[in-house]
Design a protein around this motif. Structure first.
Motif, PDB file in Angstrom:
ATOM      1  N   SER A   1       0.658  -1.484   0.065  1.00 39.10           N
ATOM      2  CA  SER A   1      -0.124   0.032  -0.130  1.00 39.10           C
ATOM      3  C   SER A   1       0.818   1.264  -0.060  1.00 39.10           C
ATOM      4  O   SER A   1       0.609   2.319  -0.664  1.00 39.10           O
ATOM      5  N   GLU A   2       1.990   1.385   0.813  1.00 37.96           N
ATOM      6  CA  GLU A   2       2.702   2.425   0.745  1.00 37.96           C
ATOM      7  C   GLU A   2       3.334   2.841  -0.456  1.00 37.96           C
ATOM      8  O   GLU A   2       3.330   3.903  -1.018  1.00 37.96           O
ATOM      9  N   LEU A   3       3.919   1.773  -0.953  1.00 43.06           N
ATOM     10  CA  LEU A   3       4.659   1.814  -2.383  1.00 43.06           C
ATOM     11  C   LEU A   3       3.821   2.087  -3.348  1.00 43.06           C
ATOM     12  O   LEU A   3       3.950   2.979  -4.577  1.00 43.06           O
ATOM     13  N   LYS A   4       2.498   1.702  -3.436  1.00 44.04           N
ATOM     14  CA  LYS A   4       1.272   1.979  -4.386  1.00 44.04           C
ATOM     15  C   LYS A   4       0.835   3.254  -4.223  1.00 44.04           C
ATOM     16  O   LYS A   4       0.758   4.082  -5.367  1.00 44.04           O
ATOM     17  N   LYS A   5       0.728   4.079  -3.072  1.00 42.81           N
ATOM     18  CA  LYS A   5       0.490   5.124  -2.772  1.00 42.81           C
ATOM     19  C   LYS A   5       1.407   6.302  -3.235  1.00 42.81           C
ATOM     20  O   LYS A   5       0.958   7.298  -3.842  1.00 42.81           O
ATOM     21  N   ARG A   6       2.617   6.097  -2.670  1.00 36.76           N
ATOM     22  CA  ARG A   6       3.510   6.998  -3.083  1.00 36.76           C
ATOM     23  C   ARG A   6       4.361   6.888  -4.357  1.00 36.76           C
ATOM     24  O   ARG A   6       4.768   8.061  -5.030  1.00 36.76           O
ATOM     25  N   PHE A   7       4.572   5.795  -5.040  1.00 40.67           N
ATOM     26  CA  PHE A   7       5.283   5.749  -6.097  1.00 40.67           C
ATOM     27  C   PHE A   7       4.498   4.930  -7.357  1.00 40.67           C
ATOM     28  O   PHE A   7       4.315   5.498  -8.379  1.00 40.67           O
ATOM     29  N   CYS A   8       4.507   3.864  -7.318  1.00 41.03           N
ATOM     30  CA  CYS A   8       4.018   2.998  -8.252  1.00 41.03           C
ATOM     31  C   CYS A   8       2.504   3.056  -8.266  1.00 41.03           C
ATOM     32  O   CYS A   8       1.784   2.100  -8.089  1.00 41.03           O
ATOM     33  N   ASN A   9       1.996   3.957  -9.012  1.00 37.64           N
ATOM     34  CA  ASN A   9       0.424   4.243  -8.981  1.00 37.64           C
ATOM     35  C   ASN A   9       0.078   4.386 -10.493  1.00 37.64           C
ATOM     36  O   ASN A   9       0.963   4.724 -11.265  1.00 37.64           O
ATOM     37  N   ASN A  10      -1.251   4.713 -10.741  1.00 35.18           N
ATOM     38  CA  ASN A  10      -1.624   5.119 -11.847  1.00 35.18           C
ATOM     39  C   ASN A  10      -1.209   6.326 -12.483  1.00 35.18           C
ATOM     40  O   ASN A  10      -0.903   6.344 -13.598  1.00 35.18           O
ATOM     41  N   ASN A  11      -0.793   7.358 -11.727  1.00 34.45           N
ATOM     42  CA  ASN A  11      -0.495   8.533 -12.216  1.00 34.45           C
ATOM     43  C   ASN A  11       0.982   8.637 -12.585  1.00 34.45           C
ATOM     44  O   ASN A  11       1.478   9.107 -13.540  1.00 34.45           O
TER      45      ASN A  11
END
Length: 191
Positions: free
Chosen positions: A152-162
């Motif tokens: 969740s932390e990496l998805k939120k801060r880095f590896c995300n849709n944007n």
């Protein structure tokens, strides 16, 4: 439509993804995006055998609960990816690490703070962007659906849709798993 597994997809049947020679056949492709390899992708003597991502608990939980998570999420998938659910009966599921290096530095148990700092360093601050490497690999694979199952932390801060979607040649839908596969259960959803 219900998903069900028809083949033996135990860990020993996994293989490397040959990105340079991958050719899309008649099957649709689902990519499960993970953050980086962990100690279970390396043997005890420290020599890598890098046969595939998710050899430990994460892989076990993917094998056990991914089909259930898809079935729990059919409505969300249909709403967000109308062209995904068709008469295709076979889907190739590919496990892809966002960063192909061991951000956890081989620690057991994983020190989450160190793993996240190493991931952040590689993702944002290297001259050869690992983010761009991931985008290039995803463009080669051209998946029909990307399930972002990073922590969740990496998805939120880095590896995300944007960070990922604008770089993809084919604007496929990227959906988030409700949690990392290491803690999936029969209630896990993809949204």
């Amino acid at each position: 439509m219900n998903f069900e597994t028809k083949t033996n997809n135990a860990a020993h049947s996994r293989r490397d993804i040959n990105y340079s020679q991958y050719s899309k056949g008649n099957n649709k492709t689902i990519v499960i995006l993970l953050e980086s390899p962990h100690i279970d992708e390396f043997n005890i003597q420290g020599q890598t055998y890098t046969t595939a991502p998710a050899w430990g608990k994460t892989g076990t939980m993917i094998n056990k609960y991914f089909i259930i998570a898809l079935n729990n999420s059919i409505r969300a998938i249909q709403n967000n990816c109308q062209n995904f659910l068709t008469n295709i009966t076979t889907y190739d599921v590919l496990l892809v690490n966002a960063i192909q290096y061991q951000c956890s530095l081989g620690m057991r148990p994983i020190n989450i703070g160190i793993r996240n700092k190493v991931f952040a360093c590689l993702w944002n601050k290297t001259s050869d962007s690992f983010r761009q490497d991931l985008i290039e690999r995803l463009n080669i694979l051209n998946p029909d659906l990307i399930v972002n199952a990073c922590t969740s932390e990496l998805k939120k801060r880095f590896c995300n849709n944007n960070a990922i979607m604008p770089g993809l040649a084919n604007w496929n839908v990227m959906m988030n798993a409700s949690s990392h596969p290491s803690v999936w259960n029969r209630y896990t959803q993809i949204f």
